[in-house]
Each structure stands twice: as structure tokens, then as C-alpha cells.
Design a protein around this motif. Structure first.
Motif, PDB file in Angstrom:
ATOM      1  N   PHE A 244     -58.481  13.460 -25.893  1.00 51.23           N
ATOM      2  CA  PHE A 244     -58.401  14.060 -26.594  1.00 51.23           C
ATOM      3  C   PHE A 244     -58.920  14.816 -26.049  1.00 51.23           C
ATOM      4  O   PHE A 244     -60.091  14.817 -26.043  1.00 51.23           O
ATOM      5  CB  PHE A 244     -58.028  13.858 -28.336  1.00 51.23           C
ATOM      6  N   LEU A 247     -60.720  18.093 -30.355  1.00 50.06           N
ATOM      7  CA  LEU A 247     -60.998  17.274 -31.375  1.00 50.06           C
ATOM      8  C   LEU A 247     -60.442  18.468 -32.072  1.00 50.06           C
ATOM      9  O   LEU A 247     -61.239  19.132 -32.415  1.00 50.06           O
ATOM     10  CB  LEU A 247     -61.664  16.687 -31.769  1.00 50.06           C
ATOM     11  N   SER A 249     -58.533  14.423 -33.253  1.00 51.85           N
ATOM     12  CA  SER A 249     -56.996  14.246 -32.512  1.00 51.85           C
ATOM     13  C   SER A 249     -55.440  14.128 -34.180  1.00 51.85           C
ATOM     14  O   SER A 249     -55.829  14.755 -35.756  1.00 51.85           O
ATOM     15  CB  SER A 249     -56.890  13.376 -32.767  1.00 51.85           C
ATOM     16  N   GLY A 253     -51.010  13.626 -32.049  1.00 50.00           N
ATOM     17  CA  GLY A 253     -51.314  13.628 -30.716  1.00 50.00           C
ATOM     18  C   GLY A 253     -51.343  11.649 -30.323  1.00 50.00           C
ATOM     19  O   GLY A 253     -51.701  11.428 -29.661  1.00 50.00           O
ATOM     20  N   LEU A 254     -51.302  10.757 -31.928  1.00 54.71           N
ATOM     21  CA  LEU A 254     -52.489  10.022 -31.666  1.00 54.71           C
ATOM     22  C   LEU A 254     -51.118   9.456 -31.664  1.00 54.71           C
ATOM     23  O   LEU A 254     -50.624   8.117 -30.641  1.00 54.71           O
ATOM     24  CB  LEU A 254     -52.668   9.350 -33.168  1.00 54.71           C
ATOM     25  N   GLN A 257     -50.958   9.513 -27.742  1.00 60.28           N
ATOM     26  CA  GLN A 257     -52.305   8.508 -26.894  1.00 60.28           C
ATOM     27  C   GLN A 257     -51.205   7.055 -26.939  1.00 60.28           C
ATOM     28  O   GLN A 257     -51.609   6.264 -25.866  1.00 60.28           O
ATOM     29  CB  GLN A 257     -53.181   8.724 -28.097  1.00 60.28           C
ATOM     30  N   GLN A 296     -64.744  16.420 -26.744  1.00 58.63           N
ATOM     31  CA  GLN A 296     -63.668  15.372 -26.315  1.00 58.63           C
ATOM     32  C   GLN A 296     -63.426  13.531 -26.864  1.00 58.63           C
ATOM     33  O   GLN A 296     -65.181  13.018 -27.241  1.00 58.63           O
ATOM     34  CB  GLN A 296     -63.393  15.417 -24.696  1.00 58.63           C
ATOM     35  N   ASP A 298     -61.866  10.805 -28.533  1.00 56.98           N
ATOM     36  CA  ASP A 298     -61.421   9.470 -29.734  1.00 56.98           C
ATOM     37  C   ASP A 298     -60.259   8.955 -28.391  1.00 56.98           C
ATOM     38  O   ASP A 298     -58.821   8.326 -28.691  1.00 56.98           O
ATOM     39  CB  ASP A 298     -60.574  10.097 -30.462  1.00 56.98           C
TER      40      ASP A 298
END
Ligand code: G3I
Length: 322
Positions: A244, A247, A249, A253-254, A257, A296, A298
Motif C-alpha cells: 500500500f 496506510l 489499508s 484496499g485489501l 491487494q 508504506q 502491509d
């Protein structure tokens, strides 16, 4: 089922993770790392780099590297060995030495013959040359290029092949997972090494990617196809993480990802030469990213508490080679 089990069932050789010596006292972490249904391959994140392994000329220190090689052996995991010729994490006696072509050639040959010789038979693959390209596809200026010009590529690959004829020899870099100037630079390196009569087996795509900006599956496939067309027999994702850029997240967003991880997996499965995927450590707890890109992170499949994230679960739906 778990990641390596699924990967193998789908026709890959492994799904793996990087690790580092300092993490190996974390029992909960190690218990997951050594589960071969989850990870069939490991890569030392630092231990085999020049700075640590030949800190002063002719003096080799294998303790940290051996710790990780031994772990792989005990667990029955493949080892990807990383890395021999790289401008970074290079001791200053190399980067600042006053070399002639002859003396630097000897230094490179000595380093590679000792290190690759030490690990002979233990490395599935070696990242022989790492990150030799600028973003525009030109050669990065470093001590090797400055003194030896582009001949240092073949020099390194020949020395590695001589020291361990069975290890797969890779060129490894980032931002080469899709087509463009840098990918074209990799094609040039593969051709250069082969034209010099040296063996190069693979291209490693590090794949340090960003959530929401992961290259399309088709562009990833075109990049891989270009490496195969240039003459390597295999390609691999060698340092995958998808970070990410800001942050914390969010749930959406997850999910993005997860889709980005799935796109890389699908691209690999769609290219017969893609033999495996390695993530650059498996938990956000031990990611390199926050130290390098402030704010940034995760980027991995397990969170700080070693809990599986949506991207872990998403992988299940997408294994299955066409
Ligand atoms: O060993 C020292 C230790 O003595 C000291 O106390 C500590 C304090 O900061 O630093 C330790 O060194 C760190 C080293 O990792 C080992 O932990 C360095 O500062 C740190 O810069 C280094 O970062 C590594 C980075 O490469 C350096 O370039 C990351 O762990 C490693 O994951 C990362 O890996 C690279 C690949 O090799 C090539 N591709 C990109 C990838 C991510 O940068």
C-alpha cells in the motif's frame, strides 16, 4: 489447502518465501515458515550478499548463509541463493577499490568460485547478477560496469556455471514484470550472455508491486514470453510483495491487494516457463518496505500478528494451470 501444496498441484515447482537470520528466533514465525505445505522454497534475504559473505578481500564468512541453507535442507525446502554480483550491499573494498580489468576480473572470479563452490549442490538457483539496469533499460553505472563494461555479465555467469554446473543461473531485477524499456534491457542481457557462450537459465522478476498499480496479466505474460524467446528456459517471481502506498489499508484496499496477488499468480500459471513464486518474506512483521518507503507497507500475505490476510485466501481461487 496451503500455498505450496496448491502451487505444486497447479504445476509449479514451488511457492516460497524469503527469510532472514534475525527472524529465526521467532518460534511462531518459524513454525509457519518451515511448513512445507505452505512454503516449498526459501531465499535468504541478506545472508549471502557480498557485504556479509566476503566482508574483506579473500575472507569468507558463511555462518549466516549456512543457517538458512541448513534450515531449508532440514525442512526439505528448495533454496534460491541470492545474490552474487550486485551494486548494493557491496563492501567498500570492492566498490571503492582502484581496479584494472584484470584485477576486478580476478575479484569477481574469486568471489563467485568460493561462494558458489561453498553452496554447490544446495542451491536450486542463483541470482547471479542483480539489478544491473536503469529504468530506461540502459546499464546501471557501478564498479563492475565502470571497469569491465558489459563483459561482466558473461564473466559472472561463466564463473557461476563452472562452480556449480547444476544450479539454475538467473538474471534478477525489479520493474521487469511488464513490457517496456527495462524489460527490453533484460532481453538484451539474456542475448549478451548467450552470445558470449555462457549459460543463463532464468530471469527472476522481483515484483515489488503496488496495490492498484500491478501490471495487467497480459503485460506480465508478454514480458515472460519475451524472456523465453530470448533463450531462457524458466522465469520466476522472486521477491513478490504488493504494498500500500499509503496506510492504514482499508477493506476495499485489501480486496484490491488480493486481486493483484491473484493476477500475478494467474500470469505465472498461464506461462509454462514460470516455475515458481517467492514472496519477500511472508508477514508484514518482517517486510523491508517500511524501512525504505516511509508510510508504506502491509505488502504481504500475513499481517503483523501472523494472521492470514484476504490476499492469502484469494490465492486459493486462482491456482490451476490452464
Ligand atoms: O546488519 C545490520 C545490523 O548490524 C544493524 O544493526 C542494522 C541496523 O539497521 O542493520 C542491519 O543491516 C540491514 C540489513 O537489511 C540486515 O537486516 C540494513 O540496514 C538494511 O538496509 C538491509 O535491508 C535489506 C535490503 O535488501 C538492502 O538493500 C533488506 O533486509 C532486504 O530485504 C532487501 O532485499 C532486496 C533484495 O536483496 C534485492 N531486491 C530488492 C530487495 C528489497 O530492497
Amino acid at each position: 489447502a496451503q500455498l505450496n501444496k496448491l502451487a505444486k498441484a497447479a504445476g509449479l515447482l514451488y511457492f516460497g518465501s524469503a527469510t532472514d537470520n534475525g527472524e529465526l528466533t521467532d518460534t511462531n514465525y518459524v513454525n509457519i515458515l518451515k511448513d512445507t505445505d505452505e512454503f516449498g522454497q526459501i531465499t535468504p534475504g541478506n545472508a549471502q550478499k557480498w557485504q556479509y559473505i566476503e566482508p574483506s578481500q579473500g575472507s569468507f564468512s558463511y555462518t549466516s548463509g549456512d543457517q538458512i541453507a541448513d534450515l531449508a535442507k532440514e525442512n526439505g525446502q528448495l533454496l534460491r541463493c541470492h545474490t552474487l554480483v550486485w551494486y548494493s550491499q557491496l563492501p567498500s573494498w570492492v566498490s571503492s577499490g582502484s581496479w584494472t580489468e584484470a584485477t576486478l576480473t580476478s575479484v569477481v572470479n574469486t568471489h563467485i568460485s568460493n561462494v558458489v563452490g561453498h553452496y554447490k549442490g544446495q542451491c536450486y538457483a542463483w541470482d547471479v547478477v542483480n539489478e544491473a539496469l536503469n529504468e530506461d533499460g540502459t546499464y546501471r553505472t557501478n564498479v563492475f560496469y565502470n571497469v569491465l563494461g558489459d563483459s561482466y555479465f558473461a564473466l559472472a555467469f561463466k564463473a557461476a556455471a563452472a562452480a556449480d554446473p547444476d544450479a539454475k543461473l538467473y538474471y534478477n531485477d525489479y520493474n521487469i514484470e511488464s513490457t517496456g524499456a527495462k524489460q527490453a534491457g533484460v532481453v538484451k542481457i539474456v542475448s549478451l550472455v548467450k552470445d558470449a557462450g555462457a549459460k543463463i537459465d532464468g530471469v527472476g522478476m522481483q515484483a515489488h508491486l503496488i496495490v492498484g498499480s500491478t501490471p495487467s496479466q497480459s503485460s506480465q505474460q508478454s514480458a515472460m514470453a519475451s524472456y523465453v524467446a530470448a533463450g531462457v528456459t524458466e522465469v520466476a517471481y522472486t521477491e513478490l510483495d504488493i504494498r500500500f502506498s499509503s496506510l492504514p489499508s482499508t477493506d476495499s484496499g485489501l480486496q484490491q491487494q488480493a486481486a493483484d496477488y491473484a493476477s500475478v499468480t494467474k500470469a505465472c500459471l498461464a506461462e509454462a516457463a514460470c516455475i515458481g513464486i517467492t514472496i519477500w518474506d511472508y508477514t508484514d512483521k518482517y517486510s523491508w518496505i517500511p524501512n525504505t518507503f516511509s508510510g508504506q507497507g502491509d505488502a504481504l500475505l500475513y499481517d503483523f500478528d501472523l494472521v492470514k490476510k484476504p490476499a492469502w485466501t484469494a490465492r486459493h481461487y486462482d491456482f490451476g494451470r490452464d
